[in-house]
Design a protein around this motif. Sequence first.
Motif, PDB file in Angstrom:
ATOM      1  N   MET A   9      -4.161  -0.944  -8.894  1.00 34.06           N
ATOM      2  CA  MET A   9      -2.731  -1.096  -9.150  1.00 34.06           C
ATOM      3  C   MET A   9      -1.985   0.205  -8.858  1.00 34.06           C
ATOM      4  O   MET A   9      -0.956   0.226  -8.174  1.00 34.06           O
ATOM      5  N   GLY A  10      -2.508   1.315  -9.390  1.00 39.08           N
ATOM      6  CA  GLY A  10      -1.847   2.599  -9.207  1.00 39.08           C
ATOM      7  C   GLY A  10      -1.862   3.077  -7.774  1.00 39.08           C
ATOM      8  O   GLY A  10      -0.859   3.593  -7.264  1.00 39.08           O
ATOM      9  N   SER A  11      -2.993   2.891  -7.085  1.00 37.36           N
ATOM     10  CA  SER A  11      -3.090   3.330  -5.696  1.00 37.36           C
ATOM     11  C   SER A  11      -2.183   2.489  -4.799  1.00 37.36           C
ATOM     12  O   SER A  11      -1.563   3.002  -3.856  1.00 37.36           O
ATOM     13  N   GLY A  12      -2.085   1.199  -5.096  1.00 36.89           N
ATOM     14  CA  GLY A  12      -1.235   0.328  -4.289  1.00 36.89           C
ATOM     15  C   GLY A  12       0.236   0.663  -4.411  1.00 36.89           C
ATOM     16  O   GLY A  12       0.967   0.709  -3.409  1.00 36.89           O
ATOM     17  N   VAL A  13       0.679   0.894  -5.637  1.00 37.38           N
ATOM     18  CA  VAL A  13       2.107   1.195  -5.808  1.00 37.38           C
ATOM     19  C   VAL A  13       2.432   2.574  -5.252  1.00 37.38           C
ATOM     20  O   VAL A  13       3.543   2.807  -4.756  1.00 37.38           O
ATOM     21  N   LEU A  14       1.465   3.496  -5.279  1.00 42.46           N
ATOM     22  CA  LEU A  14       1.693   4.799  -4.645  1.00 42.46           C
ATOM     23  C   LEU A  14       1.825   4.628  -3.134  1.00 42.46           C
ATOM     24  O   LEU A  14       2.687   5.265  -2.500  1.00 42.46           O
ATOM     25  N   ALA A  15       1.003   3.759  -2.541  1.00 43.61           N
ATOM     26  CA  ALA A  15       1.103   3.504  -1.099  1.00 43.61           C
ATOM     27  C   ALA A  15       2.471   2.936  -0.735  1.00 43.61           C
ATOM     28  O   ALA A  15       3.110   3.374   0.240  1.00 43.61           O
ATOM     29  N   ILE A  16       2.947   1.960  -1.524  1.00 41.60           N
ATOM     30  CA  ILE A  16       4.220   1.305  -1.212  1.00 41.60           C
ATOM     31  C   ILE A  16       5.390   2.268  -1.386  1.00 41.60           C
ATOM     32  O   ILE A  16       6.301   2.329  -0.537  1.00 41.60           O
ATOM     33  N   THR A  17       5.403   3.027  -2.464  1.00 54.03           N
ATOM     34  CA  THR A  17       6.518   3.959  -2.686  1.00 54.03           C
ATOM     35  C   THR A  17       6.494   5.098  -1.669  1.00 54.03           C
ATOM     36  O   THR A  17       7.559   5.595  -1.272  1.00 54.03           O
ATOM     37  N   THR A  18       5.305   5.511  -1.254  1.00 51.86           N
ATOM     38  CA  THR A  18       5.212   6.550  -0.224  1.00 51.86           C
ATOM     39  C   THR A  18       5.751   6.030   1.100  1.00 51.86           C
ATOM     40  O   THR A  18       6.439   6.754   1.842  1.00 51.86           O
ATOM     41  N   LEU A  19       5.460   4.763   1.414  1.00 51.48           N
ATOM     42  CA  LEU A  19       6.007   4.166   2.633  1.00 51.48           C
ATOM     43  C   LEU A  19       7.529   4.096   2.567  1.00 51.48           C
ATOM     44  O   LEU A  19       8.215   4.372   3.561  1.00 51.48           O
ATOM     45  N   THR A  20       8.067   3.731   1.414  1.00 50.50           N
ATOM     46  CA  THR A  20       9.520   3.700   1.242  1.00 50.50           C
ATOM     47  C   THR A  20      10.123   5.080   1.452  1.00 50.50           C
ATOM     48  O   THR A  20      11.144   5.236   2.129  1.00 50.50           O
ATOM     49  N   LEU A  21       9.481   6.090   0.891  1.00 46.69           N
ATOM     50  CA  LEU A  21       9.997   7.452   0.996  1.00 46.69           C
ATOM     51  C   LEU A  21       9.843   8.013   2.407  1.00 46.69           C
ATOM     52  O   LEU A  21      10.562   8.953   2.785  1.00 46.69           O
ATOM     53  N   SER A  22       8.942   7.425   3.199  1.00 47.39           N
ATOM     54  CA  SER A  22       8.757   7.908   4.573  1.00 47.39           C
ATOM     55  C   SER A  22       9.981   7.621   5.445  1.00 47.39           C
ATOM     56  O   SER A  22      10.129   8.207   6.518  1.00 47.39           O
ATOM     57  N   ALA A  23      10.870   6.719   5.002  1.00 47.35           N
ATOM     58  CA  ALA A  23      12.119   6.509   5.725  1.00 47.35           C
ATOM     59  C   ALA A  23      12.990   7.758   5.675  1.00 47.35           C
ATOM     60  O   ALA A  23      13.764   8.032   6.592  1.00 47.35           O
ATOM     61  N   ARG A  24      12.848   8.527   4.594  1.00 49.80           N
ATOM     62  CA  ARG A  24      13.575   9.798   4.460  1.00 49.80           C
ATOM     63  C   ARG A  24      12.777  10.929   5.103  1.00 49.80           C
ATOM     64  O   ARG A  24      13.355  11.784   5.789  1.00 49.80           O
ATOM     65  N   TRP A  25      11.466  10.943   4.857  1.00 49.15           N
ATOM     66  CA  TRP A  25      10.582  11.979   5.389  1.00 49.15           C
ATOM     67  C   TRP A  25       9.466  11.308   6.196  1.00 49.15           C
ATOM     68  O   TRP A  25       8.426  10.935   5.640  1.00 49.15           O
ATOM     69  N   PRO A  54     -13.276  -3.976 -17.627  1.00 55.31           N
ATOM     70  CA  PRO A  54     -12.214  -4.730 -16.937  1.00 55.31           C
ATOM     71  C   PRO A  54     -11.056  -3.864 -16.482  1.00 55.31           C
ATOM     72  O   PRO A  54     -10.289  -4.255 -15.601  1.00 55.31           O
ATOM     73  N   GLY A  55     -10.898  -2.673 -17.059  1.00 55.04           N
ATOM     74  CA  GLY A  55      -9.760  -1.837 -16.719  1.00 55.04           C
ATOM     75  C   GLY A  55      -9.875  -1.076 -15.417  1.00 55.04           C
ATOM     76  O   GLY A  55      -8.934  -0.368 -15.039  1.00 55.04           O
ATOM     77  N   TRP A  56     -10.982  -1.220 -14.702  1.00 55.61           N
ATOM     78  CA  TRP A  56     -11.153  -0.488 -13.448  1.00 55.61           C
ATOM     79  C   TRP A  56     -10.051  -0.811 -12.444  1.00 55.61           C
ATOM     80  O   TRP A  56      -9.691   0.028 -11.609  1.00 55.61           O
ATOM     81  N   PHE A  57      -9.516  -2.017 -12.480  1.00 55.73           N
ATOM     82  CA  PHE A  57      -8.549  -2.409 -11.468  1.00 55.73           C
ATOM     83  C   PHE A  57      -7.176  -1.784 -11.679  1.00 55.73           C
ATOM     84  O   PHE A  57      -6.283  -1.942 -10.839  1.00 55.73           O
ATOM     85  N   ALA A  58      -7.008  -1.038 -12.771  1.00 51.22           N
ATOM     86  CA  ALA A  58      -5.798  -0.236 -12.904  1.00 51.22           C
ATOM     87  C   ALA A  58      -5.741   0.812 -11.800  1.00 51.22           C
ATOM     88  O   ALA A  58      -4.653   1.236 -11.394  1.00 51.22           O
ATOM     89  N   ALA A  59      -6.920   1.222 -11.289  1.00 53.18           N
ATOM     90  CA  ALA A  59      -6.958   2.172 -10.180  1.00 53.18           C
ATOM     91  C   ALA A  59      -6.379   1.545  -8.913  1.00 53.18           C
ATOM     92  O   ALA A  59      -5.689   2.212  -8.139  1.00 53.18           O
TER      93      ALA A  59
END
Length: 354
Positions: A30-46, A23-28
């Motif tokens: 979760m982690g990939s999604g939040v990395l996508a969102i935070t990277t998009l946020t940081l793209s406003a700077r870079w 059942p823990g496979w979906f932690a992948a």
Amino acid sequence: MSAAMPAQPSYPRFSEIVRHFAPGWFAAVMGSGVLAITTLTLSARWPLLAPLAWSLHYFNLLLFGVLAVPWLGRWLAHRELALATLKHPVQVNFYPTFSIAMLVIAAQFLAFGGQVELALLFWWPAMVLTFVFSFAVLYAIFGGEHVGLEHVTPANFIPAVGLVVIPIAGAPLLGHLQGSARELALLANVVGLGAGSLMYLGLLALTLQRNYLAKPAFGPLAPTVWTHLGPIGAIPLSLLNLAAQLPVAVPDGTLLFASLLLWGFGAWWVVMAAMLTAAAWRRGMLPFALSWWGFTFPLGAFVSASFRLAHDASLGGVELFGIGCWGLLLAIWLLTLLRTARGVASGALLRPQP
């Protein structure tokens, strides 16, 4: 005579993968999604980070679709095994990762292009499943005698994490709902955030007791020490999102100050978690396992909270700390993805896990 070479285990068949799918496979997801969102946020700077963010977004949607097939197949073809996992003192806590992954994808659809209909398509069933899993997991634990102090780890936070994540996408979606649908969604957001926040406080005390009185959770469970950062990051985001949708005025300064205090504990815990993880590594007690994905979402949730609070409070130090944690998140995500790909290619991660 030469000694016979041990037989190499064959690659597991799809039916075996479904039967033993963890059942823990979906932690992948979760982690990939939040990395996508935070990277998009940081793209406003870079701005150069924007293509990376969009690539992560589409990769995560594909990853969810691939993992959903064996996960659903196990419930359909091997329901007795799926239900038996509810009696496992540790694995049971990872069931909510499926619905949390759907909540993260709902947040992705809002962040990447403001696709409200798709966000709602994921958020509604994810919200319901998150409540279902929170009751099922806690009922299985409260109603049995199979859990001891040695089984208590921050992985126990996962049901609470799911509840406090509900308003991250759910609160902004309230502005697109009307009538009884909006009232139901608002109630779900309030109940989820309230229940998950207080549940986290109780579990925090329990896990600290375990840290004081029992052996360290090294080995495959070592990454769970980072799970503390999941609710620490999600609660401020959900609190600020939900306050903006309430029909009554909530003092912004008070909420922001309380959120910054919680963020401060998170910043302290990042250092503590890093020290404990380094200790496990030095002792040779940090073997690669599927639990390594437990590094990613909690750290990503803390990064997301750092960016939001830095913006709202105009605190450059909070943003710089968040950027540093984002760099750590990216490095851990890449390493974990590479090791996971190797484990899938060899079939090791697709066989029954200890």
